[in-house]
Design a protein around this motif. Structure first.
Motif, short mmCIF file in Angstrom:
data_model
loop_
_atom_site.label_atom_id
_atom_site.label_comp_id
_atom_site.label_asym_id
_atom_site.label_seq_id
_atom_site.Cartn_x
_atom_site.Cartn_y
_atom_site.Cartn_z
N ARG A 142 0.78 -1.29 0.36
CA ARG A 142 0.09 -0.04 0.11
C ARG A 142 1.05 1.50 0.13
N THR A 153 -5.62 6.21 -2.41
CA THR A 153 -6.21 6.20 -3.28
C THR A 153 -6.38 6.68 -4.36
N ARG A 171 0.84 4.68 -8.26
CA ARG A 171 -0.66 5.83 -8.66
C ARG A 171 -0.51 7.21 -8.65
N ASN A 188 -7.38 4.12 -10.72
CA ASN A 188 -6.08 4.18 -10.00
C ASN A 188 -5.16 2.77 -9.58
N HIS A 203 -5.11 -2.47 -7.37
CA HIS A 203 -5.86 -3.12 -5.65
C HIS A 203 -4.93 -3.59 -5.11
N ASP A 251 -5.82 -4.33 2.83
CA ASP A 251 -5.64 -2.82 3.55
C ASP A 251 -5.29 -3.78 4.72
#
Ligand code: IDP
Ligand code: MG
Length: 138
Positions: A85, A91, A102, A112, A115, A118
């Motif tokens: 992440r 996001t 991203r 974006n 995925h 999380d």
């Protein structure tokens, strides 16, 4: 060792950036332990995005996510969930710093590139949603 699920979204596939994005993860020391190409249909998207399925933007998101085959993979490494992440950035691609995936390749808050799970609970549920145990080479 932790595992996390990623989906290279339709914009990533359309721009032929799958290799570039996977290279970022691999250069960061993460291993690909499962992978497949699949097309995401409504039932699965409603399940995968249950936390936002009632939001007004969900129909547009579902249309985008189902617009072409995507590459789904499981990455393994130390702190894989948080690391992936971090590499992705926030996001909203417009707010994501340059140097993040991203920030470098995303378009906006919906389109974006990728995925990523999380939390450990969601990573486990998402891996089981897309892969049978004998398809994960961990
Ligand atoms: P994440 O992908 O960074 O974990 P989530 O909040 O789980 O973000 O949202 C899932 C996906 O839904 C996002 O990656 C994005 O494609 C889309 N999305 C999230 N928030 C919005 C929004 O406010 N407008 C439009 N699309 C959104
Ligand atoms: Mg999410």
């Amino acid at each position: 060792m932790e595992k996390t699920l990623i989906i290279l979204k339709p914009d990533c596939m359309e721009k032929r950036l799958a290799g570039v994005v996977l290279d970022r993860f691999q250069k960061a020391g993460l291993d690909i332990v499962a992978a497949k190409l699949t097309r995401l249909h409504d039932t699965l998207l409603r399940e995968h995005y249950a936390h936002i399925a009632t939001r007004p933007f969900f129909p547009a998101l579902a249309q985008f996510m189902g617009s072409r085959p995507v590459l789904v993979a499981v990455l393994q490494g130390e702190n894989a969930i948080a690391r992936v992440r971090e590499l992705l950035g926030p996001t909203d691609s417009a707010k994501a710093p340059k140097g993040t995936i991203r920030g470098d390749y995303g378009t906006d808050v919906t389109v974006n590139i990728c995925h990523a799970s999380d939390s450990p609970e969601n990573a486990s549920a998402e891996i089981n949603r897309f892969f049978a145990p004998n398809e994960v080479f961990a």
